[in-house]
Design a protein around this motif. Structure first.
Motif, short mmCIF file in Angstrom:
data_model
loop_
_atom_site.label_atom_id
_atom_site.label_comp_id
_atom_site.label_asym_id
_atom_site.label_seq_id
_atom_site.Cartn_x
_atom_site.Cartn_y
_atom_site.Cartn_z
N LEU A 68 36.15 44.61 30.01
CA LEU A 68 36.99 43.95 31.00
C LEU A 68 37.28 42.52 30.57
N ALA A 69 36.28 41.84 30.02
CA ALA A 69 36.49 40.47 29.57
C ALA A 69 37.49 40.43 28.43
N ALA A 70 37.38 41.40 27.51
CA ALA A 70 38.26 41.41 26.35
C ALA A 70 39.70 41.70 26.74
N SER A 71 39.88 42.40 27.86
CA SER A 71 41.24 42.80 28.25
C SER A 71 41.92 41.76 29.13
N ALA A 72 41.21 40.68 29.47
CA ALA A 72 41.75 39.69 30.40
C ALA A 72 42.67 38.72 29.69
N HIS A 73 43.78 39.21 29.16
CA HIS A 73 44.77 38.35 28.53
C HIS A 73 46.15 38.93 28.78
N PRO A 75 47.38 38.55 34.07
CA PRO A 75 46.29 38.92 34.98
C PRO A 75 45.49 37.76 35.56
N HIS A 76 45.70 36.53 35.11
CA HIS A 76 44.89 35.42 35.61
C HIS A 76 45.57 34.09 35.28
N GLY A 77 45.03 33.02 35.83
CA GLY A 77 45.58 31.69 35.59
C GLY A 77 44.90 31.02 34.41
N CYS A 78 44.86 29.68 34.44
CA CYS A 78 44.23 28.89 33.37
C CYS A 78 42.97 28.24 33.93
N ASP A 79 41.83 28.84 33.62
CA ASP A 79 40.55 28.31 34.12
C ASP A 79 40.57 28.08 35.63
N GLY A 80 41.13 29.05 36.35
CA GLY A 80 41.15 28.97 37.80
C GLY A 80 42.40 28.36 38.39
N SER A 81 43.24 27.76 37.56
CA SER A 81 44.47 27.12 38.04
C SER A 81 45.60 28.15 38.11
N HIS A 141 53.77 31.73 26.33
CA HIS A 141 53.18 30.44 26.71
C HIS A 141 53.03 30.43 28.23
N GLN A 142 51.79 30.37 28.67
CA GLN A 142 51.48 30.41 30.10
C GLN A 142 51.19 28.98 30.58
N LEU A 143 52.03 28.48 31.49
CA LEU A 143 51.84 27.15 32.05
C LEU A 143 51.22 27.26 33.43
N CYS A 144 50.28 26.40 33.73
CA CYS A 144 49.59 26.44 35.02
C CYS A 144 49.68 25.07 35.70
N ALA A 145 49.26 25.02 36.97
CA ALA A 145 49.28 23.75 37.69
C ALA A 145 48.43 22.73 36.95
N GLU A 146 47.35 23.21 36.34
CA GLU A 146 46.51 22.37 35.50
C GLU A 146 46.21 23.13 34.21
N GLY A 147 46.73 22.63 33.11
CA GLY A 147 46.47 23.26 31.83
C GLY A 147 47.49 24.32 31.45
N SER A 148 47.31 24.91 30.28
CA SER A 148 48.20 25.95 29.78
C SER A 148 47.45 26.78 28.75
N THR A 149 48.00 27.96 28.45
CA THR A 149 47.40 28.85 27.46
C THR A 149 48.52 29.43 26.60
N ASP A 150 48.35 29.36 25.28
CA ASP A 150 49.31 29.96 24.36
C ASP A 150 48.73 31.27 23.83
N GLU A 206 45.83 37.03 19.62
CA GLU A 206 45.99 37.45 21.02
C GLU A 206 47.45 37.58 21.44
N VAL A 207 48.37 37.55 20.48
CA VAL A 207 49.79 37.61 20.81
C VAL A 207 50.14 38.99 21.38
#
Length: 231
Positions: free
Chosen positions: A27-32, A53-59, A148-157, A162-163
């Protein structure tokens, strides 16, 4: 009898804990952010669905930019009422012809989904779907869509290992051929799940663990009941 009940309950609890531990890495590996396609045949029209499936460290997620490979000239984004959509055009080095024989001088370089309101809360999932024609190629070729995932705080590429990507199959296999994008049955949820190996593997794995756990519990209970009757 009470001892048997307590023992059985302990076994059930242990099995439950073991099952969660076994599932945790998967489950952890699929969380992208992932991509699944209704058709993977080279040159075919397909609907590629991106899952967030999720934000950026909770954001919460506020925008998702999907880069389109140079081998794909045009895409048709599916409207999502939670987001505004913008197609970002880039010029071509040389004019070329599209699938309809028309000369084109620019292509869609990326598609940006911008959240309406406060964004997608962490822990909640949404999808973005693009109708497009996959590039020609041979079986095994990988078509990458950096996100490129942008969040209220932070971002994830989501790039590199992981592309989000689609692995092409031979032309005429694993898809709906060369029909138009709106004729592809890609918005069928079952087709999306079946084409996503991670989702299918998780479903099969969870089902197998559950069946195995039930079988072990029933065997233990039956053995203890038989031992009590014999005593």
């Amino acid at each position: 009898m009470k001892k048997s009940t307590r023992t059985t309950a302990s076994v059930v609890a242990a099995l439950g804990a073991g099952t969660m531990l076994a599932l945790a890495p998967a489950l952890a590996a699929s969380a992208h952010v992932t991509a699944s396609a209704s058709s993977t045949a080279a040159g075919s029209y397909s609907i590629v669905t991106f899952s967030v499936p999720h934000g950026c460290d909770g954001s919460p997620t506020t925008a998702v930019e999907i880069e389109i490979p140079e081998t794909i000239l045009s895409v048709t984004p599916t409207v999502n009422p939670n987001w505004t959509i913008e197609k970002n055009l880039v010029p071509l080095d040389e004019a070329t012809q599209d699938a309809h024989g028309d000369n084109v001088t620019e292509r869609v370089g990326s598609v940006t989904y911008t959240a309406i309101g406060a964004g997608l809360p962490d822990g909640y999932r949404d999808t973005m779907a693009l109708s497009l024609q996959l590039p020609d190629g041979k079986a095994g070729d990988v078509v990458e869509f950096p996100v490129h995932q942008l969040c209220a705080e932070g971002s994830t590429d989501w790039v590199g290992d992981e592309v989000p990507s689609i692995v092409l199959t031979a032309a005429g296999e694993g898809g709906s051929g060369h029909g138009h994008g709106d004729e592809v049955a890609a918005d069928d949820a079952d087709a999306s799940v079946a084409s996503d190996p991670d989702v299918l593997a998780r479903v099969l794995g969870i089902g197998g663990l559950a069946v195995g756990a039930v079988g072990v519990v029933l065997a233990i209970v039956a053995r203890r009941d038989r031992a009590q009757r014999e005593s």
